[in-house]
Design a protein around this motif. Structure first.
Motif, PDB file in Angstrom:
ATOM      1  N   ASP A 471       0.842  -1.195   0.000  1.00  0.00           N
ATOM      2  CA  ASP A 471       0.000   0.000   0.000  1.00  0.00           C
ATOM      3  C   ASP A 471       0.878   1.247   0.000  1.00  0.00           C
ATOM      4  O   ASP A 471       1.682   1.453   0.918  1.00  0.00           O
ATOM      5  N   VAL A 472       0.748   2.044  -1.054  1.00  0.00           N
ATOM      6  CA  VAL A 472       1.491   3.300  -1.165  1.00  0.00           C
ATOM      7  C   VAL A 472       0.607   4.422  -0.618  1.00  0.00           C
ATOM      8  O   VAL A 472      -0.510   4.646  -1.103  1.00  0.00           O
ATOM      9  N   ASP A 473       1.094   5.119   0.385  1.00  0.00           N
ATOM     10  CA  ASP A 473       0.330   6.197   1.011  1.00  0.00           C
ATOM     11  C   ASP A 473       0.187   7.371   0.040  1.00  0.00           C
ATOM     12  O   ASP A 473       1.178   7.921  -0.449  1.00  0.00           O
ATOM     13  N   LEU A 474      -1.066   7.709  -0.267  1.00  0.00           N
ATOM     14  CA  LEU A 474      -1.353   8.792  -1.217  1.00  0.00           C
ATOM     15  C   LEU A 474      -1.844  10.058  -0.523  1.00  0.00           C
ATOM     16  O   LEU A 474      -2.410  10.937  -1.178  1.00  0.00           O
ATOM     17  N   THR A 475      -1.615  10.146   0.778  1.00  0.00           N
ATOM     18  CA  THR A 475      -2.135  11.305   1.508  1.00  0.00           C
ATOM     19  C   THR A 475      -1.585  12.601   0.938  1.00  0.00           C
ATOM     20  O   THR A 475      -2.342  13.560   0.676  1.00  0.00           O
ATOM     21  N   ASP A 476      -0.267  12.672   0.739  1.00  0.00           N
ATOM     22  CA  ASP A 476       0.327  13.900   0.210  1.00  0.00           C
ATOM     23  C   ASP A 476      -0.158  14.190  -1.197  1.00  0.00           C
ATOM     24  O   ASP A 476      -0.449  15.339  -1.545  1.00  0.00           O
ATOM     25  N   GLN A 477      -0.259  13.141  -2.011  1.00  0.00           N
ATOM     26  CA  GLN A 477      -0.729  13.345  -3.383  1.00  0.00           C
ATOM     27  C   GLN A 477      -2.163  13.851  -3.396  1.00  0.00           C
ATOM     28  O   GLN A 477      -2.512  14.729  -4.197  1.00  0.00           O
ATOM     29  N   HIS A 478      -3.005  13.299  -2.524  1.00  0.00           N
ATOM     30  CA  HIS A 478      -4.397  13.755  -2.477  1.00  0.00           C
ATOM     31  C   HIS A 478      -4.469  15.198  -1.994  1.00  0.00           C
ATOM     32  O   HIS A 478      -5.298  15.977  -2.491  1.00  0.00           O
ATOM     33  N   ARG A 479      -3.621  15.523  -1.034  1.00  0.00           N
ATOM     34  CA  ARG A 479      -3.615  16.890  -0.537  1.00  0.00           C
ATOM     35  C   ARG A 479      -3.181  17.855  -1.653  1.00  0.00           C
ATOM     36  O   ARG A 479      -3.774  18.925  -1.854  1.00  0.00           O
ATOM     37  N   THR A 480      -2.150  17.447  -2.391  1.00  0.00           N
ATOM     38  CA  THR A 480      -1.682  18.278  -3.506  1.00  0.00           C
ATOM     39  C   THR A 480      -2.733  18.369  -4.601  1.00  0.00           C
ATOM     40  O   THR A 480      -2.967  19.442  -5.174  1.00  0.00           O
ATOM     41  N   ALA A 481      -3.391  17.224  -4.890  1.00  0.00           N
ATOM     42  CA  ALA A 481      -4.418  17.226  -5.931  1.00  0.00           C
ATOM     43  C   ALA A 481      -5.584  18.128  -5.544  1.00  0.00           C
ATOM     44  O   ALA A 481      -6.154  18.829  -6.392  1.00  0.00           O
ATOM     45  N   ALA A 482      -5.946  18.096  -4.239  1.00  0.00           N
ATOM     46  CA  ALA A 482      -7.035  18.964  -3.796  1.00  0.00           C
ATOM     47  C   ALA A 482      -6.661  20.427  -3.965  1.00  0.00           C
ATOM     48  O   ALA A 482      -7.481  21.261  -4.374  1.00  0.00           O
ATOM     49  N   GLU A 483      -5.397  20.741  -3.640  1.00  0.00           N
ATOM     50  CA  GLU A 483      -4.949  22.115  -3.812  1.00  0.00           C
ATOM     51  C   GLU A 483      -4.922  22.502  -5.289  1.00  0.00           C
ATOM     52  O   GLU A 483      -5.316  23.607  -5.678  1.00  0.00           O
ATOM     53  N   LEU A 484      -4.461  21.574  -6.129  1.00  0.00           N
ATOM     54  CA  LEU A 484      -4.438  21.834  -7.570  1.00  0.00           C
ATOM     55  C   LEU A 484      -5.852  22.022  -8.108  1.00  0.00           C
ATOM     56  O   LEU A 484      -6.092  22.877  -8.964  1.00  0.00           O
ATOM     57  N   LYS A 485      -6.769  21.191  -7.597  1.00  0.00           N
ATOM     58  CA  LYS A 485      -8.153  21.329  -8.038  1.00  0.00           C
ATOM     59  C   LYS A 485      -8.721  22.675  -7.627  1.00  0.00           C
ATOM     60  O   LYS A 485      -9.464  23.318  -8.374  1.00  0.00           O
ATOM     61  N   ARG A 486      -8.369  23.093  -6.401  1.00  0.00           N
ATOM     62  CA  ARG A 486      -8.839  24.407  -5.951  1.00  0.00           C
ATOM     63  C   ARG A 486      -8.276  25.507  -6.823  1.00  0.00           C
ATOM     64  O   ARG A 486      -8.991  26.419  -7.252  1.00  0.00           O
ATOM     65  N   LEU A 487      -6.960  25.389  -7.115  1.00  0.00           N
ATOM     66  CA  LEU A 487      -6.347  26.401  -7.967  1.00  0.00           C
ATOM     67  C   LEU A 487      -6.916  26.357  -9.371  1.00  0.00           C
ATOM     68  O   LEU A 487      -7.009  27.385 -10.055  1.00  0.00           O
ATOM     69  N   ALA A 488      -7.300  25.143  -9.819  1.00  0.00           N
ATOM     70  CA  ALA A 488      -7.821  25.020 -11.178  1.00  0.00           C
ATOM     71  C   ALA A 488      -9.189  25.646 -11.320  1.00  0.00           C
ATOM     72  O   ALA A 488      -9.574  26.069 -12.407  1.00  0.00           O
ATOM     73  N   SER A 489      -9.969  25.684 -10.237  1.00  0.00           N
ATOM     74  CA  SER A 489     -11.328  26.189 -10.338  1.00  0.00           C
ATOM     75  C   SER A 489     -11.500  27.582  -9.736  1.00  0.00           C
ATOM     76  O   SER A 489     -12.598  28.129  -9.773  1.00  0.00           O
ATOM     77  N   LYS A 490     -10.416  28.144  -9.173  1.00  0.00           N
ATOM     78  CA  LYS A 490     -10.510  29.454  -8.540  1.00  0.00           C
ATOM     79  C   LYS A 490      -9.661  30.481  -9.285  1.00  0.00           C
ATOM     80  O   LYS A 490      -8.596  30.176  -9.820  1.00  0.00           O
ATOM     81  N   ASP A 491     -10.158  31.686  -9.309  1.00  0.00           N
ATOM     82  CA  ASP A 491      -9.365  32.814  -9.778  1.00  0.00           C
ATOM     83  C   ASP A 491      -8.511  33.296  -8.606  1.00  0.00           C
ATOM     84  O   ASP A 491      -9.043  33.681  -7.551  1.00  0.00           O
ATOM     85  N   LEU A 492      -7.196  33.243  -8.769  1.00  0.00           N
ATOM     86  CA  LEU A 492      -6.307  33.495  -7.635  1.00  0.00           C
ATOM     87  C   LEU A 492      -6.325  34.951  -7.175  1.00  0.00           C
ATOM     88  O   LEU A 492      -6.041  35.244  -6.018  1.00  0.00           O
ATOM     89  N   LEU A 493      -6.685  35.852  -8.054  1.00  0.00           N
ATOM     90  CA  LEU A 493      -6.708  37.255  -7.672  1.00  0.00           C
ATOM     91  C   LEU A 493      -7.909  37.564  -6.782  1.00  0.00           C
ATOM     92  O   LEU A 493      -7.786  38.210  -5.739  1.00  0.00           O
TER      93      LEU A 493
END
Length: 917
Positions: A471-493
């Motif tokens: 079992d490969v722990d994907l906690t960090d990847q999921h956390r990064t993916a969630a952040e990427l998803k947030r950045l992908a759907s949000k206007d950063l300004l």
């Protein structure tokens, strides 16, 4: 030798299945005997003479009597002859005489006549005939008895006729009985003859079949022996034949070769063989041999024998008792006569097993050292038998806590337990593997841990299979993916949903409105003269203004309304489930009231107005594109009407659309002329301050000045039609032609990046055209780069990714332009073979001064570098921005601080001056 044996073995059988042919001698003899018996019956059996003679005599007598009576009756019929006694009497006397002979016997024609035995009816008829004759004789010459004579004559005639018929039938019956009996005997003889022939043929067929089967068995046995020898030779097996009583062992050449012994002596003593056994294996070997001999079963043993050169060789010995003494009733040692078996060299397998165990030991040490790879082992009952330290870190259980616990009770969530138990059972019992997949498993404290779990089953063919889970722990990847998803759907300004999110949300809301029969409105908000704010106060002030506008607009929305930054100074509000225009006007008035208040920018209070275009579902359109387009058109109508107002879309509102059509027509005409040209803006390596690339920017100068439009205006028009494809082809050819010209002038080589739209990339022939054009001008993919836009990220499919990967692998630089403005998405970075991220200028404007902007800026560059991407910052306008980007280790920069877009000739001069001495 083996080849020749195989060739012999492949010979076809010469035997054929016995078949029934022509009759043989024995069968002909039986048939002849039958025919002889039939002829003997036919010619040798005569009719019973006595019975036939009696029948003939009786028939002849009754016939004579009938003839005589007819003569007499004929004479009696004539009246004139009635008195002639001498004429009638003789005939009556003859008839009476014949009847008497028939009844009583006597002599006739020198033959003795025996009385005929007749049934009662015929006896009565005979008596009646005699009585009639007597009456006729007594009435001759008597005229008064004429009538009685007539009656007597009739009785006589009838009686004699019936008697004659009876005796004729009797004669015929004698003949028929004789011939029927004769035919029956012949039929019986023929039947017996046929049965005899059939039995002979069946016996002969069985005999032939037995002979055939015997020969087949002999051939099969010979072939089996040859095949066995071929198998032994082909498998390189040692063969031995052990005479147990004498202790002599006959071996083949392979057996001798295994131990390096000379092959000219294949008869050994059992003592010599046992003397070569490894000391650690001797006791086991003798014990197992004795057990197998006592049980009379075969044996398979593994042990070591000493090679002639002194080293030890592992063998697998498979043998069996094949012959016992004749008086044997059991398998006692004294009754064993012969033991045969094969010897297989398993030295390589044993070495492999040793290496496997060593590798397993190393693997265990390795997985113990992996911090995020949890490895667990489970037995047949799913009880933990192995638990590495990473499993403790991932799931929270120590090794002591986990060992002996069941898998489903330890880390499997309740909803998954039954399925996991069933999957494990199917793997153990049916061999159906559990596929690797991403799972959410249970931590000791109750929260779910995302892991990628793969499985392997060891000892699967044994009674104690062991399943190991990696079992490969994907906690960090999921956390990064969630952040990427947030950045992908949000206007950063503004921290509002971006354009991509808006279009998906509007699509969903339209489906909801269609389902429930609701109305929906889209408000397209554009700030008036926003460019003046940027030009007069700087882009940082413009960004602050956008943030304040976003905050104010939020306050007037319901919780299920959507506010999005569409791009630049444009905002979109989606109002689902509205009652009608009045409700929309209320919201629009509230929005407009926010622009009646001043905005604070750098200690200055400024007024900003906005123009709003409104489209409605289902009145104006039914799709996302239609509603956005019509709201955009209504917004332009509001601007044309003096700004600072809102307008509902109307069918007559075509001015903007007409303008777009006018631009499209002019663009089409310009493609046939020479109205386009390229300008180039260099990209600077922040570390070396050298020019390493440039971006090719399209400019349009139509012959009719009234048709002129900026790239921001005519590019979207071209995007909405197929014109972008032809314009894109022109840009590719012009850029390649210019690079080739610079190469011919031996200028400092730099890469030229071209903006490519998604519609171009989806054209079937685009990639071939790009490669052909690069080759036509003698360039390589490294000389040209492409920059992708939003359409690529949204519409990419597997084929497009494959073609882009081919360009990437060929060395072409692929960049994502205007990153973070709502036109691109971090979620696509892992899918696209890109090398470069181009960061929009909005991120660098405030980052040197604002801590939050700086944090976002640092996060983007860190994510980009961790993904192996080069980072290019656009819009650098000050030295402070340059130093800030250098501190954060940005790779390249582009902006007015370094160079404005310039013609090719000016860039050529710049490259000439930049060449090293």
């Amino acid at each position: 030798m083996m080849a020749s044996k195989q060739a012999d073995d492949s010979r076809p059988l010469t035997l054929s299945q016995p078949e029934s042919g022509w009759l043989n001698l024995k069968e002909w003899f039986v048939i002849a005997i039958g025919m002889i018996i039939c002829l003997a019956i036919y010619f040798g059996i005569s009719v019973n003479s006595t019975r036939l003679a009696k029948a003939q005599q009786a028939n002849e007598l009754i016939s004579q009597a009938h003839t005589a009576s007819k003569e007499a009756l004929l004479l009696i019929q004539y009246d004139d002859l009635l008195r002639r006694h001498d004429a009638v009497a003789p005939f009556l006397a003859q008839a009476e005489h014949y009847l008497t002979l028939l009844q009583q016997g006597g002599t006739y024609n020198q033959q003795t006549i025996t009385p005929a035995i007749t049934p009662a009816k015929q006896s009565a008829q005979l008596a009646a005939a005699q009585q009639a004759i007597s009456q006729l004789r007594s009435g001759i010459g008597n005229d008064q008895a004429h009538q009685q004579q007539q009656l007597a004559a009739m009785t006589l005639e009838q009686s004699l006729a019936q008697l004659e018929q009876y005796f004729q039938r009797q004669q015929h019956s004698q003949f028929d009985s004789f011939y029927l009996m004769e035919l029956a005997l012949i039929a019986i003889v023929l039947l017996l003859t046929a049965v005899g022939v059939i039995l002979l043929r069946r016996s002969n067929a069985i005999h032939q079949q037995n002979e055939y089967n015997l020969k087949q068995s002999e051939i099969a046995a010979k072939r089996a022996a040859e095949q066995l020898q071929l198998v032994i030779d082909g498998a390189e097996l040692g063969f031995y034949d052990w005479d147990y009583s004498s202790g002599k062992v006959l071996v083949n050449s392979h057996w001798l070769e295994f131990l390096g012994l000379p092959t000219d002596n294949n008869l050994l003593n059992i003592e010599d063989i046992m003397g070569r056994t490894h000391p650690d294996d001797t006791v086991m070997l003798q014990q197992r041999l004795n057990e197998c001999i006592q049980a009379g079963s075969g044996y398979t043993l593994e042990y070591r024998l000493q090679h002639e050169q002194g080293h030890w060789v592992w063998f697998e010995d498979s043998g069996k008792v094949v012959e016992l003494s004749d008086h044997s009733n059991n398998h006692a040692n004294d009754d064993v006569q012969r033991i045969c078996g094969t010897l297989k060299n398993i030295n390589n397998r044993k070495q492999a097993e040793l290496e496997y165990r060593e590798n397993e030991r190393r693997f265990r040490r390795l997985i113990e050292a992996l911090p995020t790879v949890a490895v667990q082992g489970y037995n047949r009952n799913r009880e933990v038998i192995y638990w590495n330290d990473a499993s403790r870190r991932v799931y929270g259980y120590s090794k002591q806590e986990a060992l002996g616990q069941k898998l489903e009770h330890l880390i499997i969530p309740e909803p998954m337990r039954e399925a996991v138990v069933q999957a494990h059972h199917e793997w153990v019992v049916e061999g159906k593997e559990i596929p690797a997949s991403e799972l959410s498993l249970l931590h000791k404290d109750g929260h779910l841990v995302p892991v990628f779990s793969s499985h392997v089953m060891l000892k699967q063919d044994s009674d104690q299979p062991e399943m190991f889970c990696v079992d490969v722990d994907l906690t960090d990847q999921h956390r990064t993916a969630a952040e990427l998803k947030r950045l992908a759907s949000k206007d950063l300004l503004t921290n509002l949903p971006n354009r991509r999110f808006l279009e998906e949300e509007l699509h969903r809301r339209l489906a909801e409105a269609s389902r429930f029969g609701q109305q929906l409105a889209v408000l397209f908000i554009d700030l008036d003269l926003f460019k003046d704010v940027n030009d007069s106060m700087g882009h940082n002030a413009g960004d602050h203004l956008l943030q304040q506008v976003a905050d104010r607009l939020k306050s007037h929305l319901r919780h299920y309304d959507t506010l999005s930054r569409f791009g630049g100074d444009e905002f979109i509000i989606v109002l689902p489930n509205i009652a009608g225009r009045n409700e929309i006007q209320t919201v629009a008035d509230k929005v407009m009231s926010e622009f009646e208040q001043t905005y604070r920018l750098y200690e200055q209070d400024i007024y900003v107005t906005a123009s709003i275009g409104i489209s409605m579902y289902p009145d104006d359109g039914e799709t996302t594109a239609e509603l956005l387009k019509y709201a955009d058109a209504a917004m332009y109508q509001a601007k044309e009407s003096g700004r600072n107002r809102y307008r509902f879309f109307a069918a007559s509102m075509n001015e903007q659309l007409n303008r777009q059509r006018q631009i499209a027509t002019s663009l089409r005409q310009s493609l046939d002329g020479d109205d386009f040209h390229l300008v180039f803006q260099p990209q600077i390596d922040l570390a070396s301050q050298h020019i390493v690339a440039c971006e090719a920017l399209l400019r349009w100068q139509p012959k009719e000045a009234s048709n002129w439009a900026s790239p921001a205006e005519f590019i979207p028009v071209a995007e909405r039609s197929d014109l972008i494809i032809r314009i894109g082809q022109w840009v590719v050819q012009a850029a390649c032609r210019q690079v080739a010209k610079w190469r011919s002038q031996q200028l400092l080589p730099i890469r030229v990046d071209i903006n490519v739209s998604g519609k171009q990339l989806h054209q079937p022939g685009f990639f071939n055209f790009l490669n052909d054009t690069i080759a036509e001008y003698g360039l390589t993919p490294k000389d040209i780069g492409i920059e992708l836009t939003e359409n690529v990220l949204i519409g990419a499919d597997d084929d497009l990714l494959r073609r882009l990967t081919q360009l990437h692998d060929a060395g072409m630089e692929i960049s994502i332009d205007d990153f973070g403005t709502g036109y691109s998405s971090l979620s696509y970075l892992k899918l696209f073979p890109v090398r470069t991220l181009k960061i929009d200028r909005m991120f660098v404007e405030e980052a040197p001064y604002q801590q939050k902007d700086r944090a976002i800026f640092e996060a983007i560059v860190n994510v980009g570098h961790k993904l192996g991407l080069n980072i290019v910052v656009e819009g650098i306008e000050t030295e402070q921005q340059t130093l800030f980007c250098q501190q954060l280790h940005y790779d390249l920069a582009q902006g007015y601080y370094f160079y404005k877009p310039m013609p090719a000739s000016q860039l050529a001069d710049l490259l000439t001056r930049s060449e090293p001495n």
